[in-house]
Write a protein that holds these residues in place. Sequence first.
Motif, PDB file in Angstrom:
ATOM      1  N   GLU A  87       0.833  -1.202   0.000  1.00 31.63           N
ATOM      2  CA  GLU A  87       0.000   0.000   0.000  1.00 31.63           C
ATOM      3  C   GLU A  87       0.867   1.251   0.000  1.00 31.63           C
ATOM      4  O   GLU A  87       0.543   2.239  -0.674  1.00 31.63           O
ATOM      5  N   LEU A  88       1.959   1.215   0.754  1.00 33.33           N
ATOM      6  CA  LEU A  88       2.887   2.346   0.744  1.00 33.33           C
ATOM      7  C   LEU A  88       3.503   2.517  -0.639  1.00 33.33           C
ATOM      8  O   LEU A  88       3.612   3.646  -1.149  1.00 33.33           O
ATOM      9  N   GLN A  89       3.923   1.409  -1.231  1.00 34.53           N
ATOM     10  CA  GLN A  89       4.541   1.483  -2.557  1.00 34.53           C
ATOM     11  C   GLN A  89       3.573   2.078  -3.576  1.00 34.53           C
ATOM     12  O   GLN A  89       3.953   2.917  -4.393  1.00 34.53           O
ATOM     13  N   ALA A  90       2.308   1.643  -3.527  1.00 32.88           N
ATOM     14  CA  ALA A  90       1.320   2.143  -4.489  1.00 32.88           C
ATOM     15  C   ALA A  90       0.994   3.610  -4.240  1.00 32.88           C
ATOM     16  O   ALA A  90       0.899   4.414  -5.182  1.00 32.88           O
ATOM     17  N   ALA A  91       0.848   3.991  -2.977  1.00 31.31           N
ATOM     18  CA  ALA A  91       0.452   5.359  -2.650  1.00 31.31           C
ATOM     19  C   ALA A  91       1.524   6.377  -2.993  1.00 31.31           C
ATOM     20  O   ALA A  91       1.212   7.534  -3.297  1.00 31.31           O
ATOM     21  N   PHE A  92       2.790   5.948  -2.959  1.00 30.31           N
ATOM     22  CA  PHE A  92       3.892   6.876  -3.182  1.00 30.31           C
ATOM     23  C   PHE A  92       4.699   6.531  -4.440  1.00 30.31           C
ATOM     24  O   PHE A  92       5.879   6.849  -4.550  1.00 30.31           O
ATOM     25  N   SER A  93       4.013   5.864  -5.385  1.00 30.98           N
ATOM     26  CA  SER A  93       4.562   5.606  -6.728  1.00 30.98           C
ATOM     27  C   SER A  93       5.835   4.783  -6.716  1.00 30.98           C
ATOM     28  O   SER A  93       6.757   5.018  -7.512  1.00 30.98           O
ATOM     29  N   GLY A  94       5.898   3.820  -5.822  1.00 28.62           N
ATOM     30  CA  GLY A  94       7.007   2.884  -5.831  1.00 28.62           C
ATOM     31  C   GLY A  94       6.631   1.612  -6.581  1.00 28.62           C
ATOM     32  O   GLY A  94       5.458   1.367  -6.849  1.00 28.62           O
TER      33      GLY A  94
END
Length: 258
Positions: A87-94
């Motif tokens: 979720e962090l990766q998706a939210a911050f374009s990772g």
Amino acid sequence: MGGGTAVESPGRALDGVLFDVDDTLVDTMAAFAAAIAAASRVWLPHLPEDRYDEVLALWRSDPNQHYRAYTRGEIDFDAQRMARANELQAAFSGRPLDDAAYVDWKDLFWGTFEASWTGFDDARPVVDALTAAGVRVGSLSNARVELQTRKLAAAGLPDVPLLVGVDTLGFGKPDPRVFAEACRRLGTDPERTAYVGDELDVDARAALAAGLVGVWLDRPGTRRGGPHPEDPAAARASGVVVIHGLAELPAVLAPTAG
């Protein structure tokens, strides 16, 4: 121990106090901040460091409640942790983490997190004060017993026993059975036991529903946001005691005169 503002008394002296661990006795928010920063430097290299607080806020709010699903026994620990990492990766374009990448992410994140465990400044004094007053003290957590026992030791609180973890009964708070089991192991009646935690719903209100005195530790600047209820007026209206630091806790144990 420094003085605190007066708080609501439950109207009777209490025999025991059960503490949550994370963000109650141990400054887990600070440890997560260090871990998030370490992971972001590697896995979100394009993200400016002044946005790491946003990553931390999303991690702590857990808007899709993956950790709650873990504490209900619906998914395992790594499944919830990988879902939250992605979720962090998706939210911050990772880039998404596959199984192999998640192992590397977890090793960096967890190693930093574990090395950053510290107790709050008010934790040791309040434990000592309660113990000196003859109050039984223990802890109850929605994480594993072994993990939280090590965390308490690292935070300078090795004498606070972890009585019930999520692996004790196979599920955690807010189920009333975990509070009952913790009181049984502490050797106190639920109605003469306080439970202190940083989450209003899963800690204080759940303890109150289980027959304990529910105490919400609403430390300034530490609310999780997202789907978590965090209204002090509503908390008090529901019968929860609200404190803003552990130094205020002894006032909760003083019975009301009359």
